[in-house]
Design an enzyme around this catalytic site. Sequence first.
Site, PDB file in Angstrom:
ATOM      1  N   TYR A 212    -101.378 -47.852  37.270  1.00  0.00           N
ATOM      2  CA  TYR A 212    -100.955 -46.468  37.470  1.00  0.00           C
ATOM      3  C   TYR A 212    -102.125 -45.553  37.842  1.00  0.00           C
ATOM      4  O   TYR A 212    -101.991 -44.646  38.657  1.00  0.00           O
ATOM      5  CB  TYR A 212    -100.300 -45.919  36.202  1.00  0.00           C
ATOM      6  CG  TYR A 212     -98.928 -46.461  35.928  1.00  0.00           C
ATOM      7  CD1 TYR A 212     -97.830 -46.033  36.676  1.00  0.00           C
ATOM      8  CD2 TYR A 212     -98.709 -47.384  34.923  1.00  0.00           C
ATOM      9  CE1 TYR A 212     -96.561 -46.521  36.428  1.00  0.00           C
ATOM     10  CE2 TYR A 212     -97.446 -47.882  34.656  1.00  0.00           C
ATOM     11  CZ  TYR A 212     -96.371 -47.454  35.414  1.00  0.00           C
ATOM     12  OH  TYR A 212     -95.113 -47.942  35.173  1.00  0.00           O
ATOM     13  N   SER A 241     -96.512 -52.931  43.229  1.00  0.00           N
ATOM     14  CA  SER A 241     -96.917 -51.739  42.489  1.00  0.00           C
ATOM     15  C   SER A 241     -96.425 -51.832  41.052  1.00  0.00           C
ATOM     16  O   SER A 241     -95.448 -52.525  40.758  1.00  0.00           O
ATOM     17  CB  SER A 241     -96.325 -50.483  43.129  1.00  0.00           C
ATOM     18  OG  SER A 241     -94.930 -50.381  42.845  1.00  0.00           O
ATOM     19  N   ASP A 242     -97.121 -51.133  40.149  1.00  0.00           N
ATOM     20  CA  ASP A 242     -96.533 -50.949  38.827  1.00  0.00           C
ATOM     21  C   ASP A 242     -95.319 -50.038  39.004  1.00  0.00           C
ATOM     22  O   ASP A 242     -95.152 -49.369  40.023  1.00  0.00           O
ATOM     23  CB  ASP A 242     -97.536 -50.355  37.849  1.00  0.00           C
ATOM     24  CG  ASP A 242     -97.241 -50.756  36.412  1.00  0.00           C
ATOM     25  OD1 ASP A 242     -96.082 -51.117  36.115  1.00  0.00           O
ATOM     26  OD2 ASP A 242     -98.156 -50.719  35.573  1.00  0.00           O
ATOM     27  N   CYS A 243     -94.461 -50.023  38.013  1.00  0.00           N
ATOM     28  CA  CYS A 243     -93.140 -49.425  38.199  1.00  0.00           C
ATOM     29  C   CYS A 243     -93.187 -47.897  38.272  1.00  0.00           C
ATOM     30  O   CYS A 243     -93.613 -47.238  37.323  1.00  0.00           O
ATOM     31  CB  CYS A 243     -92.212 -49.901  37.093  1.00  0.00           C
ATOM     32  SG  CYS A 243     -91.958 -51.689  37.205  1.00  0.00           S
TER      33      CYS A 243
END
Length: 695
Positions: A212, A241-243
Amino acid sequence: MEKYKNEELTPQERAEAIVGELTVEEAASQLKYDAPSIEALGIPAYNWWSEGLHGVARAGVATMFPQSIGLAAMFDEELLKKAAEIISDEARAKYNEYSAHGDRDIFKGLTLWSPNVNIFRDPRWGRGQETFGEDPYLTSRLGIAFTKGLQGNGKVLKTAACAKHFAVHSGPEASRHEFDATVSEKDMTETYLPAFEALVKEAKVESVMGAYNRVLGEPACASKRLMKKLEEWGFDGHFVSDCWALKDFHMNHKVTKTAPESAAMALKSGCDLNCGSTYIHLLIALKEGLITEEDIRSSCVKLMRTRVRLGMFDEKTEYDNLDSSIVACGRNKIVSLECARRSMVLLKNNGILPLDRSKLKTIGVIGPNADSRAALEGNYNGTADRYITFLEGIQDEFEGRVMYSQGCHLYKDRVMGLAMADDRITEAEIVAEHSDVVVLCVGLDAGIEGEEGDTSNEFSSGDKNDLRLPESQRKLIKAVISKGKPVIIVTAAGSSMNVEADCDALIHAWYPGQNGGRALADILFGRVSPSGKLPVTFYESADKLPDFEDYSMKNRTYRYIRDNENVLYPFGFGLTYSKVKCGGLKYNNGTAEVTVTNEGNAYTEDVVQLYIKGYSENAVLNYSLCGFRRVSLEKGESKTISFEISDSAFEAVNEHGERVHEGKRFTLYCGVSQPDALSEKLTGSKCVSVEIVLK
């Protein structure tokens, strides 16, 4: 037959054939984690988001292993790989069964977003429980074992592992969406990147997930610096990607102004898959000229290549016979039990353990984690078909009377809302008064220690404000100990804790999985000797630590710590019921050899640890782990074991982040702990050493 089904072609060729048949709109749709079906090609929908940190998570019943930090405490590559193989088997079995029923929902796929190989640099970080600890070497070796266990060595991948969160990510959780991690080139190369490099180069990890935060000003999911590293390492998978991290670009990091700009920035940088919804703006970005059709198709090829490697488009695979009969089966749960036994760390023992049954009529089991399933689970967990809590494990094992009291709420000042404060402490005192020995089960759970947004805690977005137990538990401990009975404290937590109590024995159980209670009972009553080691340093006070947001490694972890007075229990420490000593350490041309002897009175397992110290200008301040081996020894038995020491152990990292050979003199230490004075005091044994002068 469609070309993409031709198994004689390479995965790259098959993926290109698929994408060549797609419109740009269809290709763009595949770059979101919840990819829709492509009906014209007969390709079903696929949800990329699945979890397998310590068991298949969020997809129904599965074998539940100890949380990752507990698995790290085993210092056991072989058993960790076996656990990962079971997780992978169960994930594939679930995928086979769910797919046969047309269920392609989230958490039911083959792309497991594990392991987490971030460095646990600060004990306040709530997600540190998901990692393999504070040491880059240990994290690398365990991460490789776990990844290989997940992915298998078959014709197709059994499941696809994911190295996360790339990179320089370890809290704080509350500010991660706008935080910029500032780190030196030396720390980057020496500490934060080695595990990711190892998983890419040696384990051939299929995917990498971004973080993030920003890293030196660049969002981690669109960092040219980090993406270049992956390219240099020969990464051949896909990047995710991270969520919902991509929306932070314009909403929090302020590096873009609009969602289409964020989508374009991520895609152009090399982010192939979006966990979130920002990539719904890809077609707008295309229309605005921010990206090209080739950008979309290139990432789509990488994603289809992973699906090909998983055998999703093959007529049959070697894993098609895996079904629900193996999920949470008896043999898998035996491995979970063995992991729990090897993960628990005995930090203190005045001789009370193992318990002598013949001298006990009544055992008091007290505490908010005594009968708690949550204390077994940790975060990113699945659901076990049976849980054995600490209370239940002791009840099953002990023939005499077991008395129980919750004692207090996990963190509130009362258990019952209508009651007065401390409403269960009197009951706990009564139980203690009537017991021959008390097992006091305290600690945390993932409700107050974990990920921001994933926890329901009242404190610090999943991070800990300090290293103490909640006040309700501190009161409970004081009240129980005041009764003068022998007290064994068992702490369930995913990180460093200071229980601040003068107890007779102290066990750190982590979040030990579904068989945690049975494993604890086996240790308490001497069926097995405890053998876990701390994969992180335990500190006395958070007040003496560097600022949480300071990502410099100065005075952090055992390799760089200067303030040794703040260390309660060192990295690598853990007692057993016997006494193992190392001797006769030799080194010759990359190989170290040592004789290990059980000088105690009981069979035991222990972890032999090898550390190296350099003396050059850029050497690590203290020393670094460069080898470890779990050894089982009968009473009086000796074994000679050898370690192959990597050439990288003799390298230093300069201020430019370059690995260099400088200095010829090194010291090699070997023992069942670190070679520091506190470890020697706590274990009663000293590491052996040998001086090395390179030619």
